[in-house]
Design a protein around this motif. Structure first.
Motif, PDB file in Angstrom:
ATOM      1  N   THR A 381      -8.802  15.378  -3.384  1.00  0.00           N
ATOM      2  CA  THR A 381      -8.103  14.295  -2.706  1.00  0.00           C
ATOM      3  C   THR A 381      -8.026  14.673  -1.239  1.00  0.00           C
ATOM      4  O   THR A 381      -7.537  15.750  -0.900  1.00  0.00           O
ATOM      5  CB  THR A 381      -6.691  14.078  -3.248  1.00  0.00           C
ATOM      6  N   PHE A 382      -8.544  13.797  -0.397  1.00  0.00           N
ATOM      7  CA  PHE A 382      -8.454  13.976   1.055  1.00  0.00           C
ATOM      8  C   PHE A 382      -7.474  12.929   1.588  1.00  0.00           C
ATOM      9  O   PHE A 382      -7.590  11.749   1.271  1.00  0.00           O
ATOM     10  CB  PHE A 382      -9.819  13.779   1.721  1.00  0.00           C
ATOM     11  N   HIS A 460      -3.243   5.688   7.816  1.00  0.00           N
ATOM     12  CA  HIS A 460      -3.262   6.748   6.803  1.00  0.00           C
ATOM     13  C   HIS A 460      -4.413   6.465   5.842  1.00  0.00           C
ATOM     14  O   HIS A 460      -4.423   5.446   5.150  1.00  0.00           O
ATOM     15  CB  HIS A 460      -1.947   6.802   6.034  1.00  0.00           C
ATOM     16  N   LEU A 461      -5.387   7.353   5.827  1.00  0.00           N
ATOM     17  CA  LEU A 461      -6.570   7.204   4.983  1.00  0.00           C
ATOM     18  C   LEU A 461      -6.558   8.260   3.890  1.00  0.00           C
ATOM     19  O   LEU A 461      -6.158   9.406   4.122  1.00  0.00           O
ATOM     20  CB  LEU A 461      -7.852   7.352   5.818  1.00  0.00           C
ATOM     21  N   GLU A 479      -2.030   2.215   0.041  1.00  0.00           N
ATOM     22  CA  GLU A 479      -2.429   1.256  -0.979  1.00  0.00           C
ATOM     23  C   GLU A 479      -3.888   1.464  -1.386  1.00  0.00           C
ATOM     24  O   GLU A 479      -4.757   1.645  -0.523  1.00  0.00           O
ATOM     25  CB  GLU A 479      -2.244  -0.177  -0.468  1.00  0.00           C
ATOM     26  N   GLU A 480      -4.131   1.407  -2.699  1.00  0.00           N
ATOM     27  CA  GLU A 480      -5.509   1.516  -3.192  1.00  0.00           C
ATOM     28  C   GLU A 480      -6.298   0.278  -2.769  1.00  0.00           C
ATOM     29  O   GLU A 480      -5.866  -0.856  -2.974  1.00  0.00           O
ATOM     30  CB  GLU A 480      -5.510   1.625  -4.713  1.00  0.00           C
ATOM     31  N   ILE A 481      -7.473   0.495  -2.163  1.00  0.00           N
ATOM     32  CA  ILE A 481      -8.288  -0.642  -1.712  1.00  0.00           C
ATOM     33  C   ILE A 481      -9.618  -0.730  -2.453  1.00  0.00           C
ATOM     34  O   ILE A 481     -10.307  -1.746  -2.355  1.00  0.00           O
ATOM     35  CB  ILE A 481      -8.545  -0.585  -0.195  1.00  0.00           C
ATOM     36  N   SER A 537       0.747   6.425  -7.034  1.00  0.00           N
ATOM     37  CA  SER A 537       2.144   6.567  -6.622  1.00  0.00           C
ATOM     38  C   SER A 537       2.332   7.776  -5.711  1.00  0.00           C
ATOM     39  O   SER A 537       3.141   7.744  -4.781  1.00  0.00           O
ATOM     40  CB  SER A 537       3.054   6.684  -7.844  1.00  0.00           C
ATOM     41  N   GLU A 538       1.582   8.861  -5.964  1.00  0.00           N
ATOM     42  CA  GLU A 538       1.711  10.053  -5.120  1.00  0.00           C
ATOM     43  C   GLU A 538       1.194   9.786  -3.705  1.00  0.00           C
ATOM     44  O   GLU A 538       1.793  10.214  -2.717  1.00  0.00           O
ATOM     45  CB  GLU A 538       0.946  11.219  -5.744  1.00  0.00           C
ATOM     46  N   ILE A 539       0.088   9.075  -3.594  1.00  0.00           N
ATOM     47  CA  ILE A 539      -0.455   8.761  -2.272  1.00  0.00           C
ATOM     48  C   ILE A 539       0.459   7.780  -1.545  1.00  0.00           C
ATOM     49  O   ILE A 539       0.695   7.914  -0.337  1.00  0.00           O
ATOM     50  CB  ILE A 539      -1.888   8.214  -2.400  1.00  0.00           C
TER      51      ILE A 539
END
Length: 551
Positions: A381-382, A460-461, A479-481, A537-539
């Motif tokens: 995870t980056f 934030h990416l 948010e997941e895109i 949720s963590e991101i």
């Protein structure tokens, strides 16, 4: 997210845009398109952004030598084409001429020949005559017509559901407006308040600025005053100096400091007591904003301290100490100085928290942070806070494994504004992209996360490579895109990093060093790398705690 902006248009509006680009729009469709552009500021704004984003211009830029405007005959051609060559290549030029295209269509105005891609870029001064200085706790009446601090405003309606906005006109006049409100901007010297609370400060250089209320014209003579418009009725108070008003068809009259008038829908203005309304004060809101920012900063420090203890971290860089050293310290606990990065040519600048924290700017071709992160990993995870100023390269590096050997990552942004993540699977096999190029890998693209109007905005990416679930995910501002499956032949369960770079790619083994120049024209002020596939949720939690909520 940019794609959602376009999806907020009606299907009919989307079809008009598509037809306008490919040259198949009919005269009847163009008339409807034209009318909607004039009537709907939000549609006009989205159209301008959508057209300017057309990445086909980048692919065709080397082939474009001239752009001609074909003034249509009165009868108009059946095809309804607007350009003398493929209109798709002129998408960015449309962003500039969109405001004048309608007049050119009607009046056969000549449009200058464009001879370079630089001339295709829309100058900021052409976009309007006022700028949004500040926004405080804003909610919008129409999400498609939302704005950010620093956005330029032209002849359009500015609507807010709640909160306060500070607008600076190029004439020098300053307007603070509190919602619910609707303000229609006409020029650098004129605007109308249809509803809401407005406080105007007009310095001597902007004397003569006009503000319209229902049935009333207010000419500021160098002063500060408040205007309230509710249900068609107006109320005005002069805090300093004097104003001239003309209500309906009555004679002009002066209103001086300390006076207040009620402006009825019918009849003459009447004097009333001061203090009936509390008008917005930009100074007070700035103080509140600073307090909120301080609270957010302190919350982030606490969150950062906890995050640094996460056992799944490979490395965590915040660039706090880069001002006094050329070392990017890995703050992951327990501390291991071997994971610290070496800063090369990257400049220290203010980060997303302003002067409270530093960031690194990678504007030089040689700018980079060298790191060495040995080990074998199960997932990646980056996550990073990024400010993109422009996308000058075809590929713009975020985090790049040096040799791009088996199991090594490449995380970058393409020049069309899409986020990219790839993992090398097998260097002994040919690439799926170029037959004569060694290295089997697959690039997983996000939707577009950036456009030129977002230059200077902190984002934030995050990107996740999960070989167990066989998924790659991209995130923007928590948010997941996008989610994409990893095909069986591209699963890599033994992941590595080793020597790598932040903000550039300097592979010392590649024969063509020019190919390796991928410096990011922008800044990074935080980067975390995990040996895990973080959940949605963590991101979202990382973003919520680390966001400064500002450009």
């Amino acid at each position: 997210m940019i794609p959602l902006k376009f999806k907020q248009l009606t299907s009919e509006e989307q079809e008009w845009l598509d037809a306008y680009l490919d040259g198949t729009i009919t005269p009847a469709e163009f008339e409807k398109f034209e009318k909607r552009l004039l009537e709907k500021p939000a549609f006009r704004k989205i159209s301008r952004r959508y057209l300017s984003l057309d990445n086909s211009l980048n692919d065709l830029a080397g082939k474009v030598t001239a752009l001609e405007w074909s003034a249509p005959e009165t009868s108009r051609s059946p095809a309804g084409k607007i350009f003398s060559f493929v209109p798709l290549a002129a998408a960015a030029a449309l962003a500039f001429v969109l405001g004048t295209a309608i007049m050119a269509w009607k009046n056969h105005a000549d449009i200058p020949v464009v001879t370079s891609t630089d001339e295709l870029r829309e100058p900021a001064s052409a976009q309007g005559f006022a700028v949004i200085n500040s926004l405080y706790d804003i909610t919008w009446k129409d999400e498609a017509a939302s704005y950010r601090e620093g956005d330029t405003l032209g002849a359009e309606a500015f609507r807010i559901e709640s909160g306060t906005a500070e607008i600076q006109f190029f004439s020098g006049a300053n307007m603070t407006v509190q919602g619910p409100a609707e303000i229609v901007l006409t020029s650098a010297w004129e605007a109308s308040c249809h509803s809401g609370l407005v406080r105007m400060h007009v310095p001597p250089a902007a004397r003569g600025f006009k503000l319209h209320a229902p049935s009333t014209e207010i000419v500021d003579l160098g002063t500060e005053f408040g205007l309230s418009v509710q249900n068609g009725k107006g109320h005005i108070e002069v805090f300093d100096g004097e104003i001239s008003i003309r209500h309906q068809n009555e004679a002009q009259q002066l209103v001086t400091q300390g006076k207040a008038l009620m402006l009825p829908e019918a009849g003459s203005p009447t004097s009333v007591e001061l203090g009936k309304f509390t008008y917005p004060d930009a100074g007070e809101y700035k103080t509140k904003a600073l307090e909120q920012e301080r609270d957010a900063w302190e919350n982030w420090l606490r969150h950062r301290e906890n995050l640094a203890k996460d056992e799944r971290l490979i490395a965590y860089y915040t660039f706090d100490k880069s001002m006094s050293s050329r070392i990017a310290e890995d703050i992951h606990l327990p501390r291991n100085a071997d994971r610290d990065g070496s800063i090369v040519l990257a400049d220290t600048v203010a980060g997303r928290w302003g002067k409270r924290q530093s960031a690194l700017e990678f504007r030089h071709p040689g700018s980079r942070v060298r790191v060495n992160l040995p080990g074998t990993f199960q997932a990646f995870t980056f996550a990073a806070w990024v400010r993109i100023d422009s996308l000058d390269r075809r590929y713009n590096a975020l985090f790049m494994g040096d040799g791009y050997e088996n199991g090594e990552p490449h995380w970058q942004i393409r020049d069309d504004g899409t986020l990219m993540l790839s993992i090398m699977v097998d260097t002994s096999k040919p690439s799926i992209y170029k037959i004569d190029s060694a290295g089997r890998h697959k690039v997983y693209f996000s939707p577009k996360i950036w456009e030129p109007s977002m230059s200077g905005e902190w984002l934030h990416l995050a990107s996740v490579y999960d070989p167990t679930a066989r998924l790659v995910k991209h995130y923007l501002n928590g948010e997941e895109i996008s989610t994409q499956e990893i095909p069986d032949t591209f699963v890599s369960k033994k992941l590595h990093i080793g020597n790598a770079e932040i903000g550039n790619w300097g592979d010392p083994f590649r024969k063509d060093p020019a190919f390796a120049i991928r410096n990011l024209n922008g800044c990074l002020d935080e980067m975390a790398i995990f040996n895990a596939a973080l959940s949605n949720s963590e991101i979202a939690e990382i973003y919520r705690h680390s966001s400064a909520h500002k450009r």
